[in-house]
Scaffold this motif. Sequence first.
Motif, PDB file in Angstrom:
ATOM      1  N   SER A 142       1.088  -7.273  -9.829  1.00 20.17           N
ATOM      2  CA  SER A 142      -0.714  -6.233 -10.992  1.00 20.17           C
ATOM      3  C   SER A 142      -0.173  -5.770  -9.209  1.00 20.17           C
ATOM      4  O   SER A 142       0.442  -5.437  -8.290  1.00 20.17           O
ATOM      5  N   ARG A 143      -1.011  -4.317 -10.294  1.00 18.65           N
ATOM      6  CA  ARG A 143      -1.441  -3.227  -9.373  1.00 18.65           C
ATOM      7  C   ARG A 143      -2.226  -2.572  -9.674  1.00 18.65           C
ATOM      8  O   ARG A 143      -3.607  -2.610 -10.815  1.00 18.65           O
ATOM      9  N   ASP A 144      -3.111  -1.972  -8.697  1.00 19.39           N
ATOM     10  CA  ASP A 144      -4.209  -0.983  -9.119  1.00 19.39           C
ATOM     11  C   ASP A 144      -4.374   0.458  -8.802  1.00 19.39           C
ATOM     12  O   ASP A 144      -4.436   0.729  -7.243  1.00 19.39           O
ATOM     13  N   ALA A 146       0.554  -0.442   0.217  1.00 21.82           N
ATOM     14  CA  ALA A 146      -0.339  -0.292   0.011  1.00 21.82           C
ATOM     15  C   ALA A 146       0.971   1.567   0.185  1.00 21.82           C
ATOM     16  O   ALA A 146       1.825   1.542   0.553  1.00 21.82           O
ATOM     17  N   VAL A 147       0.425   2.168  -0.859  1.00 21.51           N
ATOM     18  CA  VAL A 147       1.135   3.802  -0.778  1.00 21.51           C
ATOM     19  C   VAL A 147       0.891   4.617  -0.733  1.00 21.51           C
ATOM     20  O   VAL A 147      -0.698   4.953  -1.302  1.00 21.51           O
ATOM     21  N   SER A 148       1.311   5.353   0.364  1.00 24.91           N
ATOM     22  CA  SER A 148       0.337   6.270   0.255  1.00 24.91           C
ATOM     23  C   SER A 148       1.747   7.907   0.382  1.00 24.91           C
ATOM     24  O   SER A 148       2.712   7.705   0.090  1.00 24.91           O
ATOM     25  N   GLY A 149       1.117   9.342  -0.088  1.00 19.65           N
ATOM     26  CA  GLY A 149       1.938  10.028   0.003  1.00 19.65           C
ATOM     27  C   GLY A 149       2.335  10.931  -1.297  1.00 19.65           C
ATOM     28  O   GLY A 149       3.002  11.754  -1.550  1.00 19.65           O
ATOM     29  N   THR A 150       2.068   9.927  -2.465  1.00 18.49           N
ATOM     30  CA  THR A 150       2.677  10.076  -3.852  1.00 18.49           C
ATOM     31  C   THR A 150       1.908   9.831  -4.681  1.00 18.49           C
ATOM     32  O   THR A 150       0.732   9.320  -4.611  1.00 18.49           O
ATOM     33  N   TYR A 205       0.313  -5.473  -6.136  1.00 17.88           N
ATOM     34  CA  TYR A 205       0.340  -7.301  -5.502  1.00 17.88           C
ATOM     35  C   TYR A 205       1.242  -7.654  -6.132  1.00 17.88           C
ATOM     36  O   TYR A 205       1.366  -7.717  -7.005  1.00 17.88           O
ATOM     37  N   LEU A 206       1.491  -9.661  -5.106  1.00 16.04           N
ATOM     38  CA  LEU A 206       2.335  -9.967  -5.818  1.00 16.04           C
ATOM     39  C   LEU A 206       1.486 -11.408  -5.777  1.00 16.04           C
ATOM     40  O   LEU A 206       1.938 -12.083  -4.271  1.00 16.04           O
ATOM     41  N   GLN A 207       0.976 -11.963  -6.251  1.00 10.39           N
ATOM     42  CA  GLN A 207       0.435 -13.823  -5.947  1.00 10.39           C
ATOM     43  C   GLN A 207       1.499 -14.853  -5.999  1.00 10.39           C
ATOM     44  O   GLN A 207       1.908 -15.018  -7.196  1.00 10.39           O
ATOM     45  N   MET A 208       1.922 -15.179  -5.264  1.00  7.81           N
ATOM     46  CA  MET A 208       2.587 -16.624  -5.049  1.00  7.81           C
ATOM     47  C   MET A 208       1.992 -17.761  -4.749  1.00  7.81           C
ATOM     48  O   MET A 208       1.770 -18.097  -3.672  1.00  7.81           O
ATOM     49  N   ASN A 209       2.282 -18.280  -5.912  1.00 10.04           N
ATOM     50  CA  ASN A 209       2.028 -19.885  -6.255  1.00 10.04           C
ATOM     51  C   ASN A 209       2.758 -20.491  -5.805  1.00 10.04           C
ATOM     52  O   ASN A 209       3.772 -20.846  -6.680  1.00 10.04           O
TER      53      ASN A 209
END
Length: 121
Positions: free
Chosen positions: A70-72, A23-27, A79-83
Amino acid sequence: QVQLVESGGGLVQPGGSLRLSCAVSGTIFSTYDMGWYRQAPGQQRILVARVTSNGITDYTDSVKGRFTISRDNARKTMYLQMNSLNPEDTAVYYCNAHRGASSWNGPTDYWGQGTQVTVSS
């Protein structure tokens, strides 16, 4: 203040799955290239996967076919889905936000504090 906060790490058995979040904040999140790095004990930090500001993805060979980045932009989260995790995936995983040099600014990098992923039976 620009902050990157990772979550989702933990202990899983070989063959299991995890989803990491950053989660990114401030930019302005959408202007940054984003990446997941990892650092195993006694080893260098390496780039695992990246997704550019316009959605282009790339992976290191060892995780191709198993991990999905992926990114939202609306949620300002990556996100990083690791299988199909294996013990070689054990490392501290770090979130990175990168913006290359522009007309106004030099290159910029921000890092999260890391989240531990341990794959063990």
